[in-house]
Design a protein around this motif. Structure first.
Motif: not given
Length: 67
Positions: A1-4, A13-16, A21-23, A53-57
């Motif tokens: 994963m690339t951290i933006m 999106r890179a922070r859990v 919940p969907a991601e 996951r990217g689309d949801v983010a």
């Protein structure tokens, strides 16, 4: 994963701890598929899930910036 990096911060999106919940569910699905082993079909499934996951983010990030 690339951290933006956005404005000097790690992207949501890179922070859990900030994922929806969907991601998180999609991330867990990716882990479940990866546990099945190695096969081109499974790789395709993981890639599809990562795109999802990217689309949801993208959607969540748009909603947050419109506020």
């Amino acid at each position: 994963m690339t951290i933006m990096i956005v404005r000097g911060e790690i992207a949501r999106r890179a922070r859990v701890d900030l994922q929806t919940p969907a991601e998180v569910a999609i991330t867990e699905a990716i882990a479940a598929v990866e546990k099945l082993g190695a096969d081109p079909s499974l790789t395709n499934a993981v890639v599809s899930l990562m795109r999802a996951r990217g689309d949801v983010a993208d959607y969540v990030d748009r909603q947050l910036t419109e506020r």
